[in-house]
Design a protein around this motif. Structure first.
Motif, PDB file in Angstrom:
ATOM      1  N   LEU A  82       0.832  -1.205   0.000  1.00 14.61           N
ATOM      2  CA  LEU A  82       0.000   0.000   0.000  1.00 14.61           C
ATOM      3  C   LEU A  82       0.868   1.258   0.000  1.00 14.61           C
ATOM      4  O   LEU A  82       0.577   2.224  -0.716  1.00 14.61           O
ATOM      5  N   ILE A  83       1.929   1.246   0.780  1.00 14.97           N
ATOM      6  CA  ILE A  83       2.841   2.396   0.827  1.00 14.97           C
ATOM      7  C   ILE A  83       3.513   2.582  -0.525  1.00 14.97           C
ATOM      8  O   ILE A  83       3.629   3.694  -1.040  1.00 14.97           O
ATOM      9  N   GLN A  84       3.960   1.475  -1.125  1.00 11.17           N
ATOM     10  CA  GLN A  84       4.599   1.547  -2.441  1.00 11.17           C
ATOM     11  C   GLN A  84       3.619   2.053  -3.497  1.00 11.17           C
ATOM     12  O   GLN A  84       4.017   2.721  -4.448  1.00 11.17           O
ATOM     13  N   ALA A  85       2.323   1.749  -3.305  1.00  9.47           N
ATOM     14  CA  ALA A  85       1.305   2.191  -4.266  1.00  9.47           C
ATOM     15  C   ALA A  85       0.945   3.660  -4.088  1.00  9.47           C
ATOM     16  O   ALA A  85       0.301   4.261  -4.949  1.00  9.47           O
ATOM     17  N   GLY A  86       1.349   4.246  -2.932  1.00 10.66           N
ATOM     18  CA  GLY A  86       1.143   5.682  -2.776  1.00 10.66           C
ATOM     19  C   GLY A  86       0.250   6.144  -1.647  1.00 10.66           C
ATOM     20  O   GLY A  86      -0.103   7.323  -1.588  1.00 10.66           O
ATOM     21  N   VAL A  87      -0.140   5.242  -0.712  1.00  9.52           N
ATOM     22  CA  VAL A  87      -0.948   5.743   0.408  1.00  9.52           C
ATOM     23  C   VAL A  87      -0.064   6.603   1.310  1.00  9.52           C
ATOM     24  O   VAL A  87       1.137   6.378   1.428  1.00  9.52           O
ATOM     25  N   ALA A  88      -0.679   7.579   1.947  1.00 10.92           N
ATOM     26  CA  ALA A  88       0.083   8.520   2.777  1.00 10.92           C
ATOM     27  C   ALA A  88       0.168   8.085   4.229  1.00 10.92           C
ATOM     28  O   ALA A  88       0.958   8.619   4.991  1.00 10.92           O
TER      29      ALA A  88
END
Length: 198
Positions: A82-88
């Motif tokens: 999720l972090i790699q996909a762009g969640v803040a």
């Protein structure tokens, strides 16, 4: 119930405005551009759908705002994805609405917010990326073999039937791929990491 209760709580905050709430990823994607939202609160448990798929699709559709995952829990691997996909940020539901409000404001201000539980998984992911050995192409291997023999760029080009400029381009790519700056460093790293392939 949780979603509706959360929406009512956030609407009481003077500086926050709830512009929509959806029961499925498809519904959210359909209204995303028209909603004017600059932040999405997203649960990981979307029934048959995955939060990661929603995040990737929202980014693909041009959503430039922040996505804050609010969840009962998520695996370390999925948190990293999720972090790699762009969640803040990723916040647990067990926190108070006051903590959620503060986290929303921090994320809106450009901060990244992550539960400590996921830091180990994130660092391990970074370590794996750092230690990953880049894959050499057949051209890379051929150029390296000739470099080991002490051939010049012109000689290498003649052997491979390519121009000297093409050899220089291949060398630049090899320098970048192996994170070196000189021919000597290139030979050293190649022998240390790729001897069995050459």
């Amino acid at each position: 119930m949780f979603r509706e209760g959360l929406a009512r709580t956030l609407e009481r905050e003077a500086d926050l405005k709830v512009v929509g709430q959806c029961s499925s990823a498809a519904e959210a994607l359909a209204i995303l551009s028209a909603s004017g939202a600059n932040m999405i609160l997203l649960d990981v448990d979307l029934g048959p759908e995955r939060a990661l798929d929603f995040v990737m699709e929202a980014k693909k559709k041009g959503f430039a705002g922040q996505i804050l995952v609010v969840t009962a829990g998520v695996s370390g691997q999925e948190a990293v994805q999720l972090i790699q996909a762009g969640v803040a940020g990723i916040l647990h539901k067990q926190h108070s609405t006051d903590v959620l409000g503060k986290t929303i404001r921090r994320v809106a201000a450009g901060e990244a917010c992550l539960e400590k539980d996921y830091l180990t998984s994130l660092f391990r992911s970074v370590d794996r990326t750092r230690t990953h050995t880049p894959k050499l192409t057949d051209r890379d291997k051929a150029v390296l073999r000739f470099i080991f023999q002490g051939l010049t760029n012109k000689d290498i080009g003649a052997h491979l039937r390519i121009s000297e400029g093409a050899v220089k381009a291949s060398l630049r790519l090899l320098f970048e791929k192996l994170s070196v700056r000189t021919r000597a460093q290139l030979v050293k790293v190649a022998l240390e990491q790729y001897r069995d392939q050459l």
